[in-house]
Every structure is written in C-alpha cells, then in structure tokens.
Motif scaffolding. Sequence first.
Motif, PDB file in Angstrom:
ATOM      1  N   HIS A 396       0.836  -1.205   0.000  1.00  0.00           N
ATOM      2  CA  HIS A 396       0.000   0.000   0.000  1.00  0.00           C
ATOM      3  C   HIS A 396       0.871   1.256   0.000  1.00  0.00           C
ATOM      4  CE1 HIS A 396       0.997  -0.230   4.274  1.00  0.00           C
ATOM      5  NE2 HIS A 396       0.682   1.060   4.342  1.00  0.00           N
ATOM      6  N   GLU A 398       0.409   5.857   0.392  1.00  0.00           N
ATOM      7  CA  GLU A 398      -0.447   6.996   0.716  1.00  0.00           C
ATOM      8  C   GLU A 398      -0.197   8.073  -0.328  1.00  0.00           C
ATOM      9  OE1 GLU A 398      -2.332   6.478   3.321  1.00  0.00           O
ATOM     10  OE2 GLU A 398      -1.285   4.682   4.016  1.00  0.00           O
ATOM     11  N   SER A 403      -5.428   6.222   0.744  1.00  0.00           N
ATOM     12  CA  SER A 403      -4.614   5.031   0.931  1.00  0.00           C
ATOM     13  C   SER A 403      -4.951   4.039  -0.176  1.00  0.00           C
ATOM     14  CB  SER A 403      -4.894   4.411   2.302  1.00  0.00           C
ATOM     15  OG  SER A 403      -4.276   3.143   2.415  1.00  0.00           O
ATOM     16  N   GLU A 405      -4.304   0.283  -1.523  1.00  0.00           N
ATOM     17  CA  GLU A 405      -3.817  -1.019  -1.066  1.00  0.00           C
ATOM     18  C   GLU A 405      -4.155  -2.102  -2.086  1.00  0.00           C
ATOM     19  OE1 GLU A 405      -4.414  -4.204   2.625  1.00  0.00           O
ATOM     20  OE2 GLU A 405      -5.286  -2.194   2.735  1.00  0.00           O
ATOM     21  N   GLU A 422      -8.090   9.073   3.604  1.00  0.00           N
ATOM     22  CA  GLU A 422      -7.332   9.052   4.844  1.00  0.00           C
ATOM     23  C   GLU A 422      -8.169   9.441   6.061  1.00  0.00           C
ATOM     24  OE1 GLU A 422      -3.923   8.208   5.677  1.00  0.00           O
ATOM     25  OE2 GLU A 422      -4.550   7.071   3.940  1.00  0.00           O
ATOM     26  N   LYS A 425     -10.196   6.549   6.950  1.00  0.00           N
ATOM     27  CA  LYS A 425      -9.360   5.490   7.503  1.00  0.00           C
ATOM     28  C   LYS A 425      -9.016   5.789   8.964  1.00  0.00           C
ATOM     29  CE  LYS A 425      -5.036   3.021   6.707  1.00  0.00           C
ATOM     30  NZ  LYS A 425      -3.783   2.969   5.953  1.00  0.00           N
TER      31      LYS A 425
END
Length: 436
Positions: A396, A398, A403, A405, A422, A425
């Motif tokens: 993953h 950023e 993010s 993955e 984000e 998350k």
Amino acid sequence: MGIAEKLMFILFLILISAFFSMAEISLAGARKIKLQLLVDEGNENAKKVIDLQSNPGNFFTTVQIGLNIVAILAGIIGDGILSPIINKYIGNPTIAFLISFIFVTGCFIEFADLIPKRLAMVYPEKIALTLVNPMTLTIKILTPIVFIFSGVANLVFKVFNTPNSRDELITHDDIFALVDAGAEAGVVHTKEHHLIENVFELEQRWVSSAMTTRDEIVYFTLEETEESIKQKIAEYPHSKFLVCESDIDSIYGYVGSKDILPRILKGESSGLQNIKEITNRNILIIPNTLTLSEMLDRFNEAREDFAVILNEYAHVVGVITLNDVVSTLMGDVVYPMQEEYIIKRGDGSWLIDGVTATEDVKKVLEIEAFPEEDSYETIAGFMMYMLKSIPKKGAHIEFDGYSFEVVDVDNFKIDQLLVIKEEKKSEDDLENNENE
C-alpha cells in the motif's frame, strides 16, 4: 463662484468620473465571445469594443487622464464647499471643514466610483456598447496628451519586455471553467457537462486506456478447428475476432461474427475449416502512441471500426474498436460511471480494477494529477511506479489524502485495489481501537 454653482460643478464632475469608471470596467470586462457573436450579427459597436480591447493602451491612458483631471478639479472646487453653511450651525470651522470634506469625498466614492463600477461589472457588454462611441471620441480629443503618456508607458513595457495587449487565446482550462460555471448555474445539464469533459479527455488519453489488452484478446488461427471456433464464439460473443497465422503476433486479418455465424447455423462446417476464405485482410494496425482523438481520425480515414495496437517491438498489445472509443466518450452519459471498474462501497471506500485508466480514477477520486503520469496509463501502473517494484498483496501507499492497497494479485498482475480516504481510515482505526 457661489455655493450653488460649485455644487452644480461638483455634480458635473461626479458624472464625468462615473463615465470614466464605467467605461474602464465595462470595456475591460466585456467578454470577447459575446462581443464576437454581436459582431457576427452586424453590431458595429461590438467591433469597436473588440478593437479597443485588442489595443488598450490609448484607452486606459485616456481613462487615467480623465479621472486624474476630475480628481484635481474636484479637490480645488470642493475645498470646504459646505464649510460656511455648516459653520453657521455648529460654530466650529475645523469640524465644519471636516464634515464638508467627508460629504464631498463620500459622494465621489459612492456615485463616481463604487456604484458605476458595480453596474459595469454586472452588465459589462451592454454598458460597453453604450459608452464605446463617446469613449472613442474622448480618445481622439485627448490624442496629443494620450500620445505622450502612452508613449512613455510603451517605452517602459518595451524595456521590461512586456506585451502591450492581453492574450485572447482560449485554453482547455478556460472552457472547463465556463462549463463548470454553466453546470453550477443550471444552464449546462449534468450529462452535457460529463460529455464535454469526455470530449477533451480524448486528446489526453492514449488508445491503451480503452483497448482490450493482449491477455484478454480472443483470436483465431488459420488452423483453428470448427469446434474451437464455436466454443470461442459461444464464450466470447464479440462482433469481430482477430485472425492470426500461428500466434497472436503473426497478424493475418480479422473476421466478423456475421460471417461465421451463418455458416455455423447452416452447418457449413467445411467453410470454417479454412478461415482464410472469410477473413478480411484490410486490418487497421496502429502504434500505441496515438491518443483516442487521433484514433477516431484513423477510423474515419480507413472507414474501419476495428484496429490492432502494436508497440515499438511490433508486438500486439491490444485491439480497439470504434465502440470502445465511443464508450469512453459517452460513458458518463449513457452508462453508470465506471460501473465495471470502479465500485464505491457502503463504507465510503472504493474497489478499483487494476486496469482502470488513471484518468477515470482521477475523476472519481477528484485527484488533480498523479506523479509522472505520462509513465503509465492504469492505476496498476501507478502502484508499480510508486512502489518501484512488482506489487504483492497487501502492498500500500499513501497519496493525496488516499490510501491505495493491493487486495488481489493474479500472476504478478494487480487485479484489484482498495482505496480509502485518509480521514475515513483514521476514523475507522480510532473506532477499532476503542472496541479493543
């Protein structure tokens, strides 16, 4: 000069100042697109406004000369104009002068500057068309003075290598801004908005973003058996199939389903044993360096709707049809946006297929740009570029508040990505920690 005469003269100066203020804002702010439409309809004043905008030096010089002359005269005549009258009632010359000064200055700010300029901003074209003739006449009257001041200004511009006229070229960004403004105002409907955006995207997207990739191409060989042909048509009901001599890189031509299906239905199996008889050899072969817009031109020139895409090593990297290009153009209008490749989940995250074009991902996630995006075309390519390796499941990164993955890999190929904003998350992580 009595107080009444001074007040009348001040009113006259306010009107002159209002004229210059309105002329300055309206002629500078009038939109060339609207003016050009009026010119096409035969409006002479619109042509004059465009001419002034193309060479604004003398126009702005005249405006500044007029405004400064008015300001000087107003200062001379308006000096304490109401002081004698006010002083009779309050008996304080200083306060009387201050009140007179504030009154005269306030009148000029409100009626000679603020109101005229706001009107000119609201109706720039209409006011510009009304004032262009008197403004042109004023420029002619003040020509000697304008020549001196404008000449000095031109000399300064020349020393600093600065253009004297504004650039009237309209860019893609300008058109996008107009379309966005039209969409917000309700003039441009949502479908029309998406369609216009897609038209310009055709210039930026490579053919590989809409093609069927090499590993997904279903093709026949010259030695293909009848049973194999029937099976492929049944499993992959395409309108056209690539025909190769032995392998995918030995291109022979293409065949349409409409040429094969009648033979199958009639039981003419002998016709299928030699596929050369029904293969079209006039296949369009293009490099993978074309944009979708250029691809449309090639289809139009060749009168074909099926093409094979080769890389610099003459290896087949994909095939593309006219329908693929049209689907890219009309996708947001006719179909749900990226229904197959981008799926928004209930928790606010996205599941994205690895072969999804980066342009589509940017649109959905509202990302301005990916780094070095000319180096890759798909979201899988973006992951490989960022990780500098062949991604494995769970890898993953950023980027830009998201993010990314890898959740599924098939033989080194990224099948699916999970994308989470984000902020979302962080909230989920906090909630999990509280539960623990």
